[in-house]
Design a protein around this motif. Structure first.
Motif, short mmCIF file in Angstrom:
data_model
loop_
_atom_site.label_atom_id
_atom_site.label_comp_id
_atom_site.label_asym_id
_atom_site.label_seq_id
_atom_site.Cartn_x
_atom_site.Cartn_y
_atom_site.Cartn_z
N LEU A 193 -7.61 19.37 -46.02
CA LEU A 193 -8.36 19.26 -47.27
C LEU A 193 -8.11 17.95 -48.04
CD1 LEU A 193 -8.18 22.92 -48.65
CD2 LEU A 193 -10.19 21.73 -47.73
N PRO A 194 -6.88 17.41 -48.05
CA PRO A 194 -6.67 16.17 -48.81
C PRO A 194 -7.47 14.98 -48.27
CG PRO A 194 -4.58 17.28 -48.45
CD PRO A 194 -5.59 17.98 -47.59
N VAL A 195 -7.76 14.97 -46.97
CA VAL A 195 -8.43 13.80 -46.39
C VAL A 195 -9.92 14.00 -46.19
CG1 VAL A 195 -6.31 13.06 -45.23
CG2 VAL A 195 -7.95 14.50 -43.99
N PHE A 196 -10.38 15.25 -46.22
CA PHE A 196 -11.79 15.52 -45.89
C PHE A 196 -12.76 14.82 -46.84
CE2 PHE A 196 -15.61 18.23 -46.20
CZ PHE A 196 -16.07 18.10 -44.89
N PRO A 197 -12.62 14.91 -48.16
CA PRO A 197 -13.59 14.24 -49.04
C PRO A 197 -13.66 12.73 -48.80
CG PRO A 197 -12.28 15.81 -50.28
CD PRO A 197 -11.62 15.67 -48.94
N GLY A 198 -12.52 12.10 -48.57
CA GLY A 198 -12.52 10.66 -48.31
C GLY A 198 -13.21 10.33 -47.01
N TRP A 199 -13.02 11.18 -46.00
CA TRP A 199 -13.67 10.96 -44.69
C TRP A 199 -15.18 11.04 -44.85
CZ3 TRP A 199 -16.33 14.37 -41.24
CH2 TRP A 199 -16.47 13.90 -39.94
N ILE A 200 -15.64 12.03 -45.61
CA ILE A 200 -17.08 12.18 -45.87
C ILE A 200 -17.60 10.98 -46.66
CG2 ILE A 200 -18.81 13.51 -47.13
CD1 ILE A 200 -18.02 14.86 -44.55
N ALA A 201 -16.84 10.55 -47.65
CA ALA A 201 -17.28 9.42 -48.48
C ALA A 201 -17.43 8.16 -47.64
CB ALA A 201 -16.27 9.19 -49.60
N THR A 202 -16.52 7.95 -46.70
CA THR A 202 -16.59 6.77 -45.83
C THR A 202 -17.84 6.81 -44.97
OG1 THR A 202 -14.19 6.56 -45.77
CG2 THR A 202 -15.42 5.51 -43.99
N LEU A 203 -18.16 7.99 -44.42
CA LEU A 203 -19.32 8.12 -43.54
C LEU A 203 -20.64 7.96 -44.28
CD1 LEU A 203 -18.29 11.18 -41.32
CD2 LEU A 203 -18.29 8.77 -40.68
#
Length: 209
Positions: free
Chosen positions: A181-191
């Motif tokens: 959960l801590p990394v998921f929003p950032g991963w989506i934002a990058t994509l």
């Protein structure tokens, strides 16, 4: 707080003999109380000639649904020790049925408690178990231009796409383990160059990756 739990990967059956009585324990994974009841009924039909078909089940990672049935054995000597064994071993989404063919020797209350509890324990020792860990259902909303690429990236990732809803925009319902959960929003934002909206939903469970 949601915690991991174990559940059987498939149906497992184990038979043991105690003072001439046969005890057959059948374990199965279930996802609802209705499934558990149906499995108990199936076992009762399959072993209709048995003296007793006692049962216990635990539904959900939160263990909110717990049921035990002595099926004619003295109260608390069959279903309860079966249920206690499932809980002590950290099981969830599971049903256990112990079928007894009476061998002519009475075991007494203590003997029955040990027999039914150990029957479930021995079946669990043989059963292939999987660990289920807490996760969140995350909703990711993007425009149609970005949806195709995002869907491909999601399917190629460790995240599990549960649903895709098409409307004015495209919404993805994605199961994300708590550890991610801590990394998921950032991963989506990058994509998506920060143009996606990410919203958390209900708690669910996934196999440990």
């Amino acid at each position: 707080m949601a915690v991991p739990y174990l559940t059987p990967e498939d149906i497992t059956e184990h038979e043991t003999e105690i003072r001439r009585s046969r005890f057959v324990c059948t374990l199965a994974p279930v996802s609802s109380e209705e499934e558990a009841r149906a499995f108990v009924a199936e076992c009762k039909g399959l072993y209709a000639d048995a003296s007793h078909n006692c049962s216990a089940y635990v539904i959900g990672g939160d263990r909110l649904v717990q049921r035990a049935d002595d099926d004619g054995e003295p109260g608390g000597t069959a279903g309860t020790p079966m249920l206690e064994t499932l809980l002590r071993r950290g099981l969830g989404d599971v049903v256990a049925v112990v079928t007894r063919y009476f061998g002519g020797v009475k075991l007494g209350a203590g003997g029955l408690i040990r027999a039914y509890g150990s029957s479930v324990g021995k079946a669990l020792d043989l059963a292939p178990l999987v660990e289920m860990v807490p996760a969140k259902a995350m909703t990711v909303t993007v425009d149609h231009v970005q949806a195709g690429r995002l869907e491909n990236d999601l399917h190629a990732s460790r995240y599990e796409v549960r649903e895709v809803v098409y409307g004015a925009e495209v919404g993805f319902r994605v199961a994300v383990r708590e550890s991610d959960l801590p990394v998921f929003p950032g991963w989506i934002a990058t994509l998506t160059a920060g143009r996606a909206v990410v919203e958390p939903g209900e708690t669910l469970y996934l196999r440990r990756a």
